[in-house]
Design a protein around this motif. Structure first.
Motif, PDB file in Angstrom:
ATOM      1  N   VAL A 138       0.851  -1.185   0.000  1.00 57.26           N
ATOM      2  CA  VAL A 138       0.000   0.000   0.000  1.00 57.26           C
ATOM      3  C   VAL A 138       0.886   1.234   0.000  1.00 57.26           C
ATOM      4  O   VAL A 138       1.939   1.262   0.636  1.00 57.26           O
ATOM      5  CB  VAL A 138      -0.990   0.006   1.199  1.00 57.26           C
ATOM      6  N   PHE A 139       0.464   2.235  -0.763  1.00 58.96           N
ATOM      7  CA  PHE A 139       1.179   3.496  -0.860  1.00 58.96           C
ATOM      8  C   PHE A 139       0.212   4.606  -0.483  1.00 58.96           C
ATOM      9  O   PHE A 139      -0.800   4.803  -1.147  1.00 58.96           O
ATOM     10  CB  PHE A 139       1.692   3.705  -2.289  1.00 58.96           C
ATOM     11  N   MET A 140       0.501   5.297   0.631  1.00 55.99           N
ATOM     12  CA  MET A 140      -0.353   6.377   1.127  1.00 55.99           C
ATOM     13  C   MET A 140       0.505   7.553   1.554  1.00 55.99           C
ATOM     14  O   MET A 140       1.687   7.379   1.837  1.00 55.99           O
ATOM     15  CB  MET A 140      -1.140   5.938   2.362  1.00 55.99           C
ATOM     16  N   ALA A 141      -0.129   8.696   1.668  1.00 52.91           N
ATOM     17  CA  ALA A 141       0.498   9.872   2.248  1.00 52.91           C
ATOM     18  C   ALA A 141      -0.230  10.195   3.555  1.00 52.91           C
ATOM     19  O   ALA A 141      -1.318   9.679   3.816  1.00 52.91           O
ATOM     20  CB  ALA A 141       0.423  11.052   1.283  1.00 52.91           C
ATOM     21  N   VAL A 142       0.355  11.039   4.360  1.00 55.07           N
ATOM     22  CA  VAL A 142      -0.217  11.370   5.663  1.00 55.07           C
ATOM     23  C   VAL A 142      -1.676  11.830   5.565  1.00 55.07           C
ATOM     24  O   VAL A 142      -2.504  11.397   6.364  1.00 55.07           O
ATOM     25  CB  VAL A 142       0.668  12.400   6.409  1.00 55.07           C
ATOM     26  N   PRO A 143      -2.069  12.666   4.600  1.00 55.74           N
ATOM     27  CA  PRO A 143      -3.476  13.084   4.549  1.00 55.74           C
ATOM     28  C   PRO A 143      -4.463  11.932   4.391  1.00 55.74           C
ATOM     29  O   PRO A 143      -5.618  12.051   4.786  1.00 55.74           O
ATOM     30  CB  PRO A 143      -3.536  14.013   3.335  1.00 55.74           C
ATOM     31  N   HIS A 144      -4.041  10.802   3.837  1.00 55.06           N
ATOM     32  CA  HIS A 144      -4.937   9.661   3.691  1.00 55.06           C
ATOM     33  C   HIS A 144      -5.246   8.993   5.021  1.00 55.06           C
ATOM     34  O   HIS A 144      -6.133   8.159   5.109  1.00 55.06           O
ATOM     35  CB  HIS A 144      -4.333   8.640   2.725  1.00 55.06           C
ATOM     36  N   LEU A 145      -4.520   9.356   6.052  1.00 52.18           N
ATOM     37  CA  LEU A 145      -4.739   8.800   7.388  1.00 52.18           C
ATOM     38  C   LEU A 145      -5.594   9.712   8.260  1.00 52.18           C
ATOM     39  O   LEU A 145      -5.764   9.461   9.442  1.00 52.18           O
ATOM     40  CB  LEU A 145      -3.385   8.534   8.057  1.00 52.18           C
ATOM     41  N   SER A 146      -6.132  10.755   7.658  1.00 49.97           N
ATOM     42  CA  SER A 146      -6.936  11.727   8.389  1.00 49.97           C
ATOM     43  C   SER A 146      -8.290  11.161   8.779  1.00 49.97           C
ATOM     44  O   SER A 146      -8.924  10.438   8.007  1.00 49.97           O
ATOM     45  CB  SER A 146      -7.150  12.975   7.523  1.00 49.97           C
ATOM     46  N   THR A 147      -8.733  11.510   9.963  1.00 48.76           N
ATOM     47  CA  THR A 147     -10.065  11.099  10.418  1.00 48.76           C
ATOM     48  C   THR A 147     -11.092  12.214  10.215  1.00 48.76           C
ATOM     49  O   THR A 147     -12.268  12.023  10.524  1.00 48.76           O
ATOM     50  CB  THR A 147     -10.034  10.722  11.914  1.00 48.76           C
ATOM     51  N   ARG A 148     -10.666  13.355   9.695  1.00 48.16           N
ATOM     52  CA  ARG A 148     -11.593  14.463   9.460  1.00 48.16           C
ATOM     53  C   ARG A 148     -12.487  14.170   8.262  1.00 48.16           C
ATOM     54  O   ARG A 148     -12.064  13.519   7.316  1.00 48.16           O
ATOM     55  CB  ARG A 148     -10.821  15.758   9.200  1.00 48.16           C
ATOM     56  N   THR A 149     -13.699  14.669   8.312  1.00 51.54           N
ATOM     57  CA  THR A 149     -14.607  14.510   7.180  1.00 51.54           C
ATOM     58  C   THR A 149     -14.562  15.712   6.246  1.00 51.54           C
ATOM     59  O   THR A 149     -15.146  15.674   5.172  1.00 51.54           O
ATOM     60  CB  THR A 149     -16.052  14.299   7.663  1.00 51.54           C
ATOM     61  N   ARG A 150     -13.887  16.756   6.658  1.00 57.83           N
ATOM     62  CA  ARG A 150     -13.701  17.946   5.815  1.00 57.83           C
ATOM     63  C   ARG A 150     -12.224  18.314   5.814  1.00 57.83           C
ATOM     64  O   ARG A 150     -11.526  18.133   6.804  1.00 57.83           O
ATOM     65  CB  ARG A 150     -14.515  19.128   6.319  1.00 57.83           C
ATOM     66  N   ASN A 151     -11.786  18.844   4.693  1.00 59.44           N
ATOM     67  CA  ASN A 151     -10.380  19.208   4.544  1.00 59.44           C
ATOM     68  C   ASN A 151     -10.141  20.602   5.122  1.00 59.44           C
ATOM     69  O   ASN A 151      -9.847  21.544   4.409  1.00 59.44           O
ATOM     70  CB  ASN A 151      -9.976  19.159   3.069  1.00 59.44           C
ATOM     71  N   ALA A 152     -10.291  20.711   6.410  1.00 56.92           N
ATOM     72  CA  ALA A 152     -10.075  21.988   7.101  1.00 56.92           C
ATOM     73  C   ALA A 152      -9.727  21.688   8.549  1.00 56.92           C
ATOM     74  O   ALA A 152     -10.063  20.636   9.074  1.00 56.92           O
ATOM     75  CB  ALA A 152     -11.329  22.852   7.022  1.00 56.92           C
ATOM     76  N   GLY A 153      -9.054  22.605   9.184  1.00 58.40           N
ATOM     77  CA  GLY A 153      -8.737  22.423  10.598  1.00 58.40           C
ATOM     78  C   GLY A 153      -7.391  21.758  10.821  1.00 58.40           C
ATOM     79  O   GLY A 153      -6.622  21.518   9.908  1.00 58.40           O
ATOM     80  N   ASP A 154      -7.141  21.463  12.084  1.00 54.39           N
ATOM     81  CA  ASP A 154      -5.875  20.851  12.466  1.00 54.39           C
ATOM     82  C   ASP A 154      -5.801  19.396  12.013  1.00 54.39           C
ATOM     83  O   ASP A 154      -6.816  18.755  11.764  1.00 54.39           O
ATOM     84  CB  ASP A 154      -5.699  20.921  13.991  1.00 54.39           C
ATOM     85  N   LEU A 155      -4.596  18.895  11.980  1.00 59.45           N
ATOM     86  CA  LEU A 155      -4.341  17.511  11.632  1.00 59.45           C
ATOM     87  C   LEU A 155      -5.010  16.590  12.654  1.00 59.45           C
ATOM     88  O   LEU A 155      -4.841  16.762  13.856  1.00 59.45           O
ATOM     89  CB  LEU A 155      -2.823  17.287  11.639  1.00 59.45           C
TER      90      LEU A 155
END
Length: 167
Positions: free
Chosen positions: A67-84
């Motif tokens: 599997v090849f992922m970047a850190v943003p793919h591990l986000s639990t947020r439902t919107r692309n805003a706010g803190d990590l």
């Protein structure tokens, strides 16, 4: 029976298939037995990671997949805003061999420093990339650094997990 593939995702190409071959677009809801039919999963675009998805990906890699992922793919947020906000509070050492501890610098001087152990994927060891790249601050646990900035910040890690690899 459900099929999780797209016959020709690049129909606009005059001569048929893309240069690297056809790709399948597999939804995250695909069962583990379907994922196991693929040698490698590459995450693109936005993703919201759930504990169930993470567990399924980990099992896929343990069974021999990559599997090849970047850190943003591990986000639990439902919107692309706010803190990590990352799965497992950033501790993905069981799969990726790193703990993400925060945002890192933006760097334009990235180089591959080691070849991958997984011989299926030959990253260009020694190559230098001069494109702007926002990095995460990570603590490497069991992973092996393949690419880093000239200042020593980690960019790409390979981690053996079961019979597979996570990048």
């Amino acid at each position: 029976r459900k099929y999780y593939w797209q016959a020709d995702p690049c129909k606009a190409l005059k001569y048929g298939t893309p240069p690297a071959g056809q790709v399948d677009i597999v939804p995250v809801e695909a069962p583990l037995n379907v994922l196991k039919t693929y040698g490698c999963l590459v995450y693109l675009g936005w993703n919201t990671m759930t504990p169930e998805q993470y567990a399924k990906i980990r099992e896929y890699v343990r069974a021999g997949g990559s599997v090849f992922m970047a850190v943003p793919h591990l986000s639990t947020r439902t919107r692309n805003a706010g803190d990590l906000a990352l799965i497992n509070a950033g501790d993905v050492s069981d799969l990726f061999g790193v703990k993400v501890t925060g945002k890192g610098p933006v760097n334009e001087d990235i180089q591959f420093v080691k070849p991958a152990r997984n011989r299926k994927y030959a990253f260009p060891a020694g190559a230098l990339y001069l494109e702007e790249c926002p990095l995460a601050e990570v603590k490497v646990t069991s992973g092996r650094i393949l690419a880093q900035s000239r200042k020593g910040e980690t960019v790409l890690v390979e981690n053996r997990c079961g019979r597979g690899y996570a990048y």
